[in-house]
Design a protein around this motif. Structure first.
Motif, mmCIF file in Angstrom:
data_model
loop_
_atom_site.group_PDB
_atom_site.id
_atom_site.type_symbol
_atom_site.label_atom_id
_atom_site.label_comp_id
_atom_site.label_asym_id
_atom_site.label_seq_id
_atom_site.Cartn_x
_atom_site.Cartn_y
_atom_site.Cartn_z
ATOM 1 N N VAL A 1 -39.512 115.999 -0.830
ATOM 2 C CA VAL A 1 -39.105 115.715 0.809
ATOM 3 C C VAL A 1 -38.076 116.861 0.986
ATOM 4 N N SER A 2 -37.252 117.248 -0.051
ATOM 5 C CA SER A 2 -35.992 118.142 0.322
ATOM 6 C C SER A 2 -36.613 119.427 0.519
ATOM 7 N N LEU A 3 -37.881 119.919 0.014
ATOM 8 C CA LEU A 3 -38.585 121.059 0.214
ATOM 9 C C LEU A 3 -39.009 121.193 1.581
ATOM 10 N N ALA A 4 -39.685 120.098 2.068
ATOM 11 C CA ALA A 4 -40.355 120.067 3.395
ATOM 12 C C ALA A 4 -39.199 120.180 4.358
ATOM 13 N N LEU A 5 -38.087 119.285 4.300
ATOM 14 C CA LEU A 5 -36.990 119.124 5.143
ATOM 15 C C LEU A 5 -36.301 120.655 5.486
ATOM 16 N N SER A 6 -36.266 121.353 4.321
ATOM 17 C CA SER A 6 -35.564 122.712 4.204
ATOM 18 C C SER A 6 -36.184 123.807 5.195
ATOM 19 N N CYS A 7 -37.590 123.439 5.441
ATOM 20 C CA CYS A 7 -38.239 124.491 6.196
ATOM 21 C C CYS A 7 -37.826 124.476 7.628
ATOM 22 N N ASP A 8 -38.153 125.580 8.560
ATOM 23 C CA ASP A 8 -38.071 125.409 9.988
ATOM 24 C C ASP A 8 -38.806 124.434 10.682
ATOM 25 N N LEU A 9 -39.938 124.244 10.304
ATOM 26 C CA LEU A 9 -40.993 123.449 11.214
ATOM 27 C C LEU A 9 -42.056 122.491 10.039
ATOM 28 N N ILE A 10 -42.349 121.391 10.385
ATOM 29 C CA ILE A 10 -43.080 120.600 9.608
ATOM 30 C C ILE A 10 -44.266 120.180 10.008
ATOM 31 N N ILE A 11 -45.435 120.535 9.409
ATOM 32 C CA ILE A 11 -46.872 120.182 9.757
ATOM 33 C C ILE A 11 -47.443 119.310 8.920
ATOM 34 N N SER A 12 -47.544 118.173 9.239
ATOM 35 C CA SER A 12 -47.989 116.951 8.369
ATOM 36 C C SER A 12 -49.204 116.253 8.707
ATOM 37 N N SER A 13 -50.053 116.193 7.688
ATOM 38 C CA SER A 13 -51.148 114.957 7.772
ATOM 39 C C SER A 13 -50.758 113.763 8.155
ATOM 40 N N ARG A 14 -51.634 113.119 9.286
ATOM 41 C CA ARG A 14 -51.208 111.691 9.753
ATOM 42 C C ARG A 14 -51.067 110.810 8.632
ATOM 43 N N GLU A 15 -51.717 110.886 7.638
ATOM 44 C CA GLU A 15 -51.830 109.723 6.546
ATOM 45 C C GLU A 15 -50.817 110.348 5.484
ATOM 46 N N GLU B 1 -46.190 109.205 10.916
ATOM 47 C CA GLU B 1 -46.189 109.142 12.187
ATOM 48 C C GLU B 1 -44.895 108.365 12.397
ATOM 49 N N THR B 2 -44.074 107.817 11.626
ATOM 50 C CA THR B 2 -42.830 107.439 11.799
ATOM 51 C C THR B 2 -41.851 108.446 12.028
ATOM 52 N N LEU B 3 -41.867 109.364 11.017
ATOM 53 C CA LEU B 3 -40.948 110.641 11.103
ATOM 54 C C LEU B 3 -41.114 111.389 12.384
ATOM 55 N N HIS B 4 -42.518 111.527 12.683
ATOM 56 C CA HIS B 4 -42.762 112.464 13.980
ATOM 57 C C HIS B 4 -42.273 111.675 15.170
ATOM 58 N N ARG B 5 -42.244 110.378 15.327
ATOM 59 C CA ARG B 5 -41.754 109.635 16.624
ATOM 60 C C ARG B 5 -40.099 109.801 16.413
ATOM 61 N N HIS B 6 -39.581 110.180 15.307
ATOM 62 C CA HIS B 6 -38.100 110.393 15.296
ATOM 63 C C HIS B 6 -37.739 111.906 15.360
ATOM 64 N N GLY B 7 -38.675 112.765 15.471
ATOM 65 C CA GLY B 7 -38.437 114.248 15.709
ATOM 66 C C GLY B 7 -38.430 114.973 14.485
ATOM 67 N N VAL B 8 -38.614 114.266 13.382
ATOM 68 C CA VAL B 8 -38.328 115.099 11.934
ATOM 69 C C VAL B 8 -39.570 116.035 11.761
ATOM 70 N N ILE B 9 -40.995 115.654 12.280
ATOM 71 C CA ILE B 9 -42.220 116.294 11.722
ATOM 72 C C ILE B 9 -42.286 116.965 13.120
ATOM 73 N N ASN B 10 -42.881 118.108 13.280
ATOM 74 C CA ASN B 10 -43.125 118.651 14.570
ATOM 75 C C ASN B 10 -44.574 118.420 15.023
ATOM 76 N N ARG B 11 -45.532 118.522 14.211
ATOM 77 C CA ARG B 11 -46.994 118.269 14.404
ATOM 78 C C ARG B 11 -47.638 117.540 13.494
ATOM 79 N N LEU B 12 -48.661 116.516 13.862
ATOM 80 C CA LEU B 12 -49.453 115.719 13.139
ATOM 81 C C LEU B 12 -50.834 116.295 13.220
ATOM 82 N N SER B 13 -51.280 116.204 11.922
ATOM 83 C CA SER B 13 -52.774 116.774 11.979
ATOM 84 C C SER B 13 -53.616 115.739 11.254
ATOM 85 N N GLU B 14 -54.845 116.191 11.711
ATOM 86 C CA GLU B 14 -55.771 115.183 10.829
ATOM 87 C C GLU B 14 -55.888 115.598 9.166
#
Length: 251
Positions: free
Chosen positions: A101-115, A159-172
């Protein structure tokens, strides 16, 4: 440049060897003109399960200085990502847990699978977080939500973190890296000096006063006017063309 965590037996847990190699790769990429964007991802359909818990019992018998040195290596890697002048994107599939989680948050952008699920799991084994997890989360989320994530260690859906603006894009599912590549290519076509300055401004903003941030912005935009990138951008705009920033400085 794509950096891939790859250890199927541990779901891409991170170890001392990974800290050293990955930090060196990030630092080298920062000064390599042929690299214009970086992606951090995991192999085997998983991002990162965090630290290798199988090694943790041994650390109970080691001097505190040894444990501190190990944690500091992780932190040096996190700092290198944050300080990198090139944009760094995390592509997350299935799970990011603990230091993942720390690694993902340290990046400038987060692209994450919906699941995907994000788990600040330290409390499950009696530990408190590291890797800047609490610092990053407190900049992004309400205190009560961060407290619940850290005190219970329950999975939080992408999807929860995306709603709060933590994740930039949700992917399939299975498409996070492909979507991150598309974004990385777009950034690679952008003005590299401007991107570097923007990253510095964003990093400094939370700790600067409003006046200090204005001064920093003034200094950077003044520098920008002298860039070859700016000449290319102005010419393209005035001629109603798409700018080719890769021509700047032989890029």
């Amino acid at each position: 440049m794509v950096l891939t965590l790859d250890d199927p037996e541990t779901r891409n847990a991170i170890t001392k060897g990974i800290y050293e190699k990955a930090m060196s790769a990030i630092i080298d990429a920062g000064s390599d003109p042929t690299i214009r964007a970086i992606i951090l991802t995991g192999a085997n359909g998983v991002f990162c399960s965090g630290g290798n818990v199988g090694n943790f019992p041994r650390r109970r018998t080691q001097p505190c200085s040894v444990s501190m040195a190990s944690v500091n290596q992780l932190h040096d890697w996190i700092k290198a990502i944050r300080a990198c002048p090139k944009p760094v994107i995390s592509a997350v599939e299935k799970v990011a847990a603990g230091a993942g989680v720390s690694l993902a948050l340290s990046c400038d952008l987060i692209i994450s699978s919906r699941e995907a699920r994000f788990v600040v799991a330290y409390v499950k084994i009696g530990l408190s977080p590291d890797g800047g997890a609490t610092a990053s989360l407190m900049r992004l989320l309400p205190r009560q939500m961060v407290t619940e994530m850290c005190l219970f260690g329950d999975p939080v859906e992408a999807e929860t973190l995306h709603r709060h603006g933590v994740i930039n894009r949700l992917s399939e599912p299975g498409s996070a890296l492909e979507d991150a590549m598309a974004i990385a290519n777009r950034l690679a076509d952008g003005p590299q000096n401007a991107i570097r300055r923007i990253k510095k401004l964003i990093e400094a903003a939370p700790d600067n006063s409003f006046g200090e941030q204005l001064d920093m912005e003034a200094g950077f935009i003044t520098e920008s006017f002298r860039d070859e990138e700016t000449r290319i951008g102005f010419d393209a705009f005035l001629n109603k063309q798409k700018p080719d920033f890769r021509k700047a400085n032989g890029g």
